[in-house]
Write a protein that holds these residues in place. Structure first.
Motif, PDB file in Angstrom:
ATOM      1  N   TYR A  15      38.135  21.801  -3.173  1.00  0.00           N
ATOM      2  CA  TYR A  15      38.349  20.683  -2.257  1.00  0.00           C
ATOM      3  C   TYR A  15      37.663  19.425  -2.787  1.00  0.00           C
ATOM      4  O   TYR A  15      36.582  19.488  -3.386  1.00  0.00           O
ATOM      5  N   ALA A  38      35.773  26.859  -2.081  1.00  0.00           N
ATOM      6  CA  ALA A  38      35.719  27.517  -0.780  1.00  0.00           C
ATOM      7  C   ALA A  38      36.630  28.734  -0.759  1.00  0.00           C
ATOM      8  O   ALA A  38      37.589  28.826  -1.523  1.00  0.00           O
ATOM      9  N   GLY A  41      31.923  26.812   6.989  1.00  0.00           N
ATOM     10  CA  GLY A  41      32.863  25.697   6.921  1.00  0.00           C
ATOM     11  C   GLY A  41      32.322  24.376   7.392  1.00  0.00           C
ATOM     12  O   GLY A  41      33.047  23.379   7.435  1.00  0.00           O
ATOM     13  N   TRP A  55      32.499  27.627   2.681  1.00  0.00           N
ATOM     14  CA  TRP A  55      32.098  26.902   1.478  1.00  0.00           C
ATOM     15  C   TRP A  55      31.266  27.795   0.575  1.00  0.00           C
ATOM     16  O   TRP A  55      30.444  28.577   1.043  1.00  0.00           O
ATOM     17  N   ASP A  56      31.473  27.651  -0.728  1.00  0.00           N
ATOM     18  CA  ASP A  56      30.683  28.397  -1.683  1.00  0.00           C
ATOM     19  C   ASP A  56      29.338  27.695  -1.906  1.00  0.00           C
ATOM     20  O   ASP A  56      28.988  26.774  -1.168  1.00  0.00           O
ATOM     21  N   LEU A  79      27.710  21.925  -3.764  1.00  0.00           N
ATOM     22  CA  LEU A  79      28.400  20.696  -3.422  1.00  0.00           C
ATOM     23  C   LEU A  79      28.143  19.735  -4.583  1.00  0.00           C
ATOM     24  O   LEU A  79      27.003  19.345  -4.828  1.00  0.00           O
ATOM     25  N   MET A 110      30.120  20.860   7.490  1.00  0.00           N
ATOM     26  CA  MET A 110      29.496  19.807   6.699  1.00  0.00           C
ATOM     27  C   MET A 110      28.534  19.073   7.614  1.00  0.00           C
ATOM     28  O   MET A 110      28.848  18.800   8.774  1.00  0.00           O
ATOM     29  N   GLN A 168      39.106  15.358   4.099  1.00  0.00           N
ATOM     30  CA  GLN A 168      39.671  16.046   2.939  1.00  0.00           C
ATOM     31  C   GLN A 168      40.557  15.103   2.147  1.00  0.00           C
ATOM     32  O   GLN A 168      41.442  14.450   2.703  1.00  0.00           O
ATOM     33  N   ARG A 187      43.180  19.414  -1.923  1.00  0.00           N
ATOM     34  CA  ARG A 187      42.919  20.860  -1.930  1.00  0.00           C
ATOM     35  C   ARG A 187      43.769  21.459  -3.026  1.00  0.00           C
ATOM     36  O   ARG A 187      44.996  21.287  -3.033  1.00  0.00           O
ATOM     37  N   THR A 209      26.648  21.649   2.980  1.00  0.00           N
ATOM     38  CA  THR A 209      27.754  22.529   3.340  1.00  0.00           C
ATOM     39  C   THR A 209      27.200  23.917   3.601  1.00  0.00           C
ATOM     40  O   THR A 209      26.159  24.305   3.065  1.00  0.00           O
ATOM     41  N   GLY A 256      25.118  24.461  -0.124  1.00  0.00           N
ATOM     42  CA  GLY A 256      25.502  23.275  -0.873  1.00  0.00           C
ATOM     43  C   GLY A 256      24.735  22.054  -0.403  1.00  0.00           C
ATOM     44  O   GLY A 256      24.577  21.829   0.802  1.00  0.00           O
ATOM     45  N   ALA A 266      33.881  20.795  -3.875  1.00  0.00           N
ATOM     46  CA  ALA A 266      33.311  22.059  -3.407  1.00  0.00           C
ATOM     47  C   ALA A 266      34.379  23.140  -3.443  1.00  0.00           C
ATOM     48  O   ALA A 266      35.534  22.904  -3.065  1.00  0.00           O
TER      49      ALA A 266
END
Length: 356
Positions: A44, A34, A329, A349-350, A353, A331, A52, A55, A325, A314, A32
C-alpha cells in the motif's frame, strides 16, 4: 544527418518532458505491506492523513522495502528467508523486475537506494555460514546485479542510507537455520555490530556492544539529520533480564543505551520492532508489538513517554511526531504528547512503515 538546430531542438524537447515522480503515484507519504482479509498480500501507498493512494498485490508476505528517492518505484522484499524482491512501478501498478538472490544467499528483508537513486543495495545472508553481504544493483541496467561486498558481520538485517550518503548496517549476529522455526544456532557466540560502509564496501567504522549485551541482536535502524543513528534491538538472552532495546550512536563515540524505568522495561517484552526519528525535532520512537507499546526518547537517550497501542510495530516520521501502524489495520499519530487514531484499514499491517 542530424543538424545542430535539430539536435538542440531534440535536447530542448527532452528537457521539457517532465520526469515521473511520486506525484504520479498520488504523492504517498509511506509504503507498507499488509495481509488482506482473504489471506492474500499487498503493498500500500498511504498518506499522513490515512488516505490510500495505491494498492498493488504481492505474491506472498512482504517484510520491508525501499522507496526510490525521486521516481515512483519501490522495492519490496519477501519475508525472510526469501530469495526474491520485487521492483514495482507504483504509478502504473505493475512489477518492473523480479530480483533473485545469488545462489547460496537469501535476502534479509531490507534494502536502500543511493542518494541519486541509481544504485540499490540489498541485505543478504549466506545460507551456509550466516555471514552478511550487501548486494549492489544498477537501476540504469534494468536493476542489473553489478557487485557485492561484505556487510561486516553475521546475519545483517536492516541497511540504511546515511545522511552523508554512505551506508550503515545492522548486523544482528545470529546464524539461523533455514527451517520453518528459524532455529538460532549460535546464541552463545553472538557478536552483533553496527557497521558503517562506504558505497564501495570500505568499512569506515564498527561498533560492538559491551560483552554483557552480546545477546542483544541489532535489527532496525533510523537516521537523524545530524547523522545520529538509532538502532533497535531484540534480546536473545535470559527472559528475566530487561536490557535496553534502543541505542543511539554518533560517529567516533561510544553508543548511548536508552534505558527505561524497570516497570516499563518489562512491558517491551525484550522486543524492539521498528524505530524512527520524528521529521522535525529530536525525538526517537521504538515500538514493541509484543508489548503493545512504543517508547519515546530524546536525542540524548532520555526517556520521555510510553504510549499504549495494541500490536503496534510500524513507525515512520511525521511532521509533528510519528506515524504508526498496527496488526489490526490501524494508523495512528503520536504528536506533541498524545496518541490519536488517523484511519482504519481492513488489513493487518506488517512490521514496517517506510517513509518516502
Amino acid at each position: 544527418m542530424t543538424t545542430r538546430r535539430g539536435f538542440l531542438a531534440s535536447l530542448a524537447a527532452a528537457v521539457a518532458i517532465p520526469s515521473v515522480t511520486w506525484a504520479d503515484a498520488g504523492s504517498p507519504d509511506y509504503l507498507a505491506a499488509a495481509r488482506e482479509p482473504d489471506g492474500s498480500f499487498a503493498l500500500y501507498g498511504v498518506t499522513a492523513q490515512g488516505q490510500q493512494r495505491f494498492r498493488i498485490p504481492l505474491p506472498g508476505r512482504g517484510h520491508a522495502g525501499a522507496g526510490h528517492p525521486v521516481r515512483p518505484e519501490a522495492v519490496t522484499f519477501a519475508r525472510r528467508p526469501g530469495t526474491y524482491a520485487l521492483v514495482i512501478d507504483c504509478a502504473q501498478g505493475h512489477v518492473i523486475r523480479t530480483l533473485t538472490a545469488p545462489e547460496g544467499h537469501h535476502f534479509s528483508g531490507h534494502g536502500a537506494f543511493s542518494a541519486d537513486g541509481e544504485l540499490l543495495f540489498t541485505g543478504e545472508i549466506d545460507n551456509a555460514t550466516g555471514s552478511g553481504w550487501i548486494g549492489q544493483w544498477t537501476r540504469a541496467g534494468g536493476y542489473r546485479r553489478s557487485g557485492q561486498f561484505a556487510s561486516g558481520g553475521i546475519g545483517p538485517h536492516e541497511i540504511l542510507r546515511r545522511p552523508d550518503g554512505g551506508l550503515v548496517v545492522a548486523n544482528g549476529g545470529i546464524i539461523a537455520a533455514l527451517d520453518d522455526d528459524r532455529t538460532k544456532l549460535n546464541l552463545d557466540t553472538m557478536r552483533p555490530n553496527l557497521t558503517y560502509l562506504a558505497l564501495d564496501g570500505t568499512v569506515e567504522e564498527q561498533v560492538e556492544l559491551s560483552p554483557d549485551l552480546h545477546w542483544n541482536s541489532i535489527r532496525h535502524l533510523a537516521a537523524h539529520a545530524d547523522g545520529t543513528i538509532a538502532f533497535a534491538m531484540q534480546w536473545e538472552g535470559a527472559a528475566a533480564v530487561t536490557p535496553p532495546l534502543l541505542g543511539l550512536h554518533r560517529r567516533g563515540q561510544a553508543p548511548v543505551m536508552c534505558t527505561l524505568p524497570d516497570a516499563m522495561a518489562t512491558r517491551m517484552q525484550n522486543y524492539g520492532g521498528s524505530v524512527a526519528f520524528e521529521a522535525a525535532g529530536d525525538r526517537v520512537a521504538i515500538t514493541s508489538p509484543k508489548g503493545g507499546v512504543l517508547a519515546i526518547f530524546d536525542l540524548d537517550g532520555t526517556f520521555i513517554d510510553m504510549p499504549v497501542r495494541a500490536d503496534v510495530c510500524g513507525v515512520g516520521a511525521a511532521p509533528d511526531g510519528f506515524m504508526l501502524t498496527d496488526g489490526f489495520g490501524g494508523m495512528a499519530r503520536f504528536g506533541a504528547n498524545a496518541l490519536a487514531g488517523v484511519a482504519a484499514f481492513d488489513v493487518a499491517w506488517d512490521n514496517h512503515l517506510i517513509t518516502i
